[in-house]
Design an enzyme around this catalytic site. Structure first.
Site, PDB file in Angstrom:
ATOM      1  N   PHE A  74       7.924  -7.924 -39.633  1.00  0.00           N
ATOM      2  CA  PHE A  74       8.704  -7.777 -38.392  1.00  0.00           C
ATOM      3  C   PHE A  74       7.826  -7.712 -37.151  1.00  0.00           C
ATOM      4  CE2 PHE A  74      11.134  -5.816 -41.784  1.00  0.00           C
ATOM      5  CZ  PHE A  74      12.425  -6.258 -41.557  1.00  0.00           C
ATOM      6  N   TYR A 142       7.784 -17.623 -26.821  1.00  0.00           N
ATOM      7  CA  TYR A 142       8.242 -16.735 -27.896  1.00  0.00           C
ATOM      8  C   TYR A 142       8.881 -17.541 -29.030  1.00  0.00           C
ATOM      9  CZ  TYR A 142      11.389 -13.743 -30.505  1.00  0.00           C
ATOM     10  OH  TYR A 142      12.069 -13.139 -31.524  1.00  0.00           O
TER      11      TYR A 142
END
Ligand code: UDP
Length: 324
Positions: A74, A142
């Site tokens: 994560f 991103y």
């Protein structure tokens, strides 16, 4: 398969997944650099190790201390605007850092990984709902970092037998129903916590970014998925790695507008939310929501939270009794 490493397990989605995995009887070791994460979010009996993806020695230390059957990853910077202003931070951490993680996994013979990807890998939607066959043309660094890692996985699977599932989340929202953990970003940029802070009087108002979109009420439509539903999907993905490697959307398939969200939050809290109309935010598509047939078919996953007010209620409980 019992022993898991959760990289970024002190962050928002990671910590909720750890909580779920512990409840299902898995042994969890969390590795996190605590740049965005909170140590208090790592619930016992999970073990905590301070480690950084850009410090391979710290990863080596973790992998030589424990034996892992699989990794859930994560750890990433995830602010779109910041990724435009400081792409090096994003490519260095999200891409180079993940390569370090994959290298240490390979060295220690760990072949299974579940990865946080994003609907931002699709870019401006060419059609909705967005299924996994939708072209991937991310419009910011991103999204590109996440797409690059998906491509790395595919090559490593062919060459080294990596077993992977990349989960492409839509808008993660809500908090643990028992109030133990929740969302805590600094600075906060997400819609629901900002609405709740405006309701509490911690912020002067919520700014609605654009009311002239081609949507029924003029505000953007998004697919908000409860963080506990995300957590469950990660566990199901982990349990499917022997049968399937690839990419899966995680969304409810339900669209909620910014204005609908504000009204729902007012109903849940019984309080008015001060609102200001602001210009559109750069890079926001009008409509983003998931076709989620693949997650249902491959993972046997169904979201439990399908009413936005139920999602807001968990976020409100957290916002009122925050522990970190
Ligand atoms: N949004 C808004 N005001 C805010 C923050 C967000 O109107 O202060 C809108 C944003 O334009 C988008 C939706 O809320 O349409 C969800 O934004 P968020 O930043 O929560 O998630 P994103 O979709 O960027 O991942």
């Amino acid at each position: 398969m019992k022993n898991l490493l959760i990289v970024g397990g002190a962050g928002y989605i990671g910590s909720h997944t750890v909580k779920h995995l512990l409840e299902k009887g898995y042994n969890c070791v969390v590795a996190d650099n605590l740049v965005c994460g909170h140590k208090e979010a790592v619930l016992p009996p999970a073990k905590f190790e301070l480690a950084d993806l850009n410090d391979p020695a710290s990863l080596e230390r973790v992998f030589s201390t424990y034996k892992f059957d699989a990794v859930l990853h994560f750890a990433a910077f995830a602010a779109v605007g910041e990724s435009v202003l400081d792409p090096q931070k994003y490519y260095q951490n999200n891409v180079a850092g993940t390569l370090n993680l994959l290298a240490v996994m390979k060295k220690h013979g760990v072949k299974k990984i579940v990865f946080s990807s994003t609907c931002a890998t699709y870019g401006e939607p060419q059609y909705t709902p967005i299924d996994e066959k939708h072209p991937q043309n991310p419009i910011n660094p991103y999204g590109r970092t996440k797409l690059m890692i998906e491509q790395v996985f595919s090559d490593y699977a062919k060459a080294y037998g990596l077993q992977y599932i990349a989960l492409r989340y839509f808008n993660a929202a809500g908090a643990a129903a028992d109030g133990s953990i929740g969302e805590s970003h600094d600075p906060e940029s997400h819609l629901i916590p900002l609405i709740l802070k405006a309701i509490k009087g911690e912020r002067s108002c919520i700014k609605i970014f654009g009311t002239d979109y081609p949507t029924p009420d003029g505000t953007c439509l998004r697919d908000y998925i409860h963080v506990e539903d995300l957590a469950q999907a990660h566990r199901l993905a982990l349990e499917k790695l022997d049968e399937y490697s690839g990419y899966i959307n995680l969304g409810t398939g339900i669209k909620t507008s910014v204005k609908e969200m504000i009204t729902a939050a007012e109903e849940v809290t019984g309080k008015k939310c001060p609102v200001e109309i602001a210009p559109r935010r750069a890079g926001d598509p009008a409509v983003l929501y998931a076709a989620n047939g693949k997650s249902k078919q491959i993972l046997g996953w169904e979201p439990k939270y399908i009413h936005i007010k139920d999602i807001i209620a968990t976020a409100w409980k957290w916002e009122e009794h925050k522990k970190f």
